[in-house]
Write a protein that holds these residues in place. Structure first.
Motif, short mmCIF file in Angstrom:
data_model
loop_
_atom_site.label_atom_id
_atom_site.label_comp_id
_atom_site.label_asym_id
_atom_site.label_seq_id
_atom_site.Cartn_x
_atom_site.Cartn_y
_atom_site.Cartn_z
N ARG A 106 -4.91 12.02 18.03
CA ARG A 106 -3.74 11.42 17.57
C ARG A 106 -4.18 11.27 16.05
NH1 ARG A 106 0.23 6.53 19.15
NH2 ARG A 106 1.56 6.80 17.37
N GLY A 107 -3.29 11.65 14.91
CA GLY A 107 -3.80 11.41 13.67
C GLY A 107 -2.29 12.01 12.79
N GLU A 108 -2.58 11.62 11.48
CA GLU A 108 -1.50 11.72 10.53
C GLU A 108 -2.41 11.94 9.15
OE1 GLU A 108 2.50 9.98 8.74
OE2 GLU A 108 1.29 8.91 10.02
N LYS A 109 -1.98 13.12 8.41
CA LYS A 109 -2.40 13.55 7.11
C LYS A 109 -4.27 13.61 6.97
CE LYS A 109 1.53 11.50 4.63
NZ LYS A 109 2.01 10.40 3.66
N ASP A 110 -4.66 14.35 7.87
CA ASP A 110 -5.99 14.39 8.17
C ASP A 110 -6.94 13.59 8.65
OD1 ASP A 110 -5.52 17.20 7.30
OD2 ASP A 110 -5.73 16.90 5.22
#
Length: 235
Positions: free
Chosen positions: A146-150
């Motif tokens: 799970r992640g956001e913007k690298d």
């Protein structure tokens, strides 16, 4: 009563430059959509099999069904702007045409999953008789990040992770109530129909899917599907 709803409203942007929407592309000797519908026609428990497609493609869809499918239970209606709008259009058609009883259920399926099996359909029907919502899943093979913007923010334990497929099946009255409770902001970001029920506090029962129950979304998926069909013909 039990109804089937085939969701054929997708625009197919990830399929690239094709002469028609992905659900109408040929797969072997028949269009993808027709091969999906034929799996549902085999189930006698469905009162109606509702195909929901874009308004501009209703006539084309009806012509295909007239050519390949003889079952009078199959009807075509217009979808909505988003997936869940399309789903609710089908529900509105059911209510207007047949009325609604407390135990009425709908089995919803992606038009571009033509390798759905009888066992999966049976399991969905049997489960939705006892649960408000049913999701078809397979255990996740790869680790989920799970992640956001690298930036990774969480790596859940894979043992508890599943990949969602369709069918997704619902008690119709419970689904309507749950959908009507959503805010406009929730509806705007909602990409999965079972989440409608989760957000309303309903439990979602899981049934086992199949790795072969692939969704044909990209040109690569179509190549895999063509290979599966060709191999079945050879066998």
């Amino acid at each position: 009563m039990i109804y089937a709803q085939i969701l054929a409203g997708g625009k197919g942007t990830r399929m690239g430059n094709t002469p028609m929407l992905k659900q109408f592309l040929p797969l072997g000797k028949e269009p993808i959509l027709i091969q999906t519908i034929e799996k549902f026609v085999l189930e006698e428990r469905f009162k109606a099999i509702i195909v929901v497609c874009p308004a501009d493609w209703v006539t084309h869809t009806e012509d295909l069904i007239h050519k390949y499918v003889t079952d009078s239970r199959v009807v075509v209606i217009t979808g909505g702007a988003e997936r869940n709008d399309t789903l609710m259009n089908g529900i509105a058609y059911i209510e207007k045409t047949f009325g609604l009883n407390d135990d009425d259920a709908v089995v919803t399926h992606d038009a571009v999953r033509p390798f759905i099996t009888k066992r999966i359909i049976d399991d969905n029907i049997n489960a939705v008789m006892h649960h408000a919502a049913v999701d078809t899943v397979v255990p996740a093979i790869d680790t989920i990040v799970r992640g956001e913007k690298d930036q990774a923010s969480e790596i859940p334990i894979r043992e508890y992770m599943y990949q969602g497929q369709t069918p997704q099946s619902f008690n119709i009255k419970c689904l309507k109530k749950a959908f009507n409770q959503l805010t406009n902001a929730q509806k705007a970001v909602l990409s999965d129909s079972c989440k409608i029920c989760l957000l309303a506090g309903e439990e979602v029962h899981m049934v086992r899917g199949e790795v072969s129950n692939i969704k044909i979304t990209t040109p690569y998926d179509l190549k895999i599907a063509q290979a599966i069909v060709e191999k079945r013909v050879i066998i």
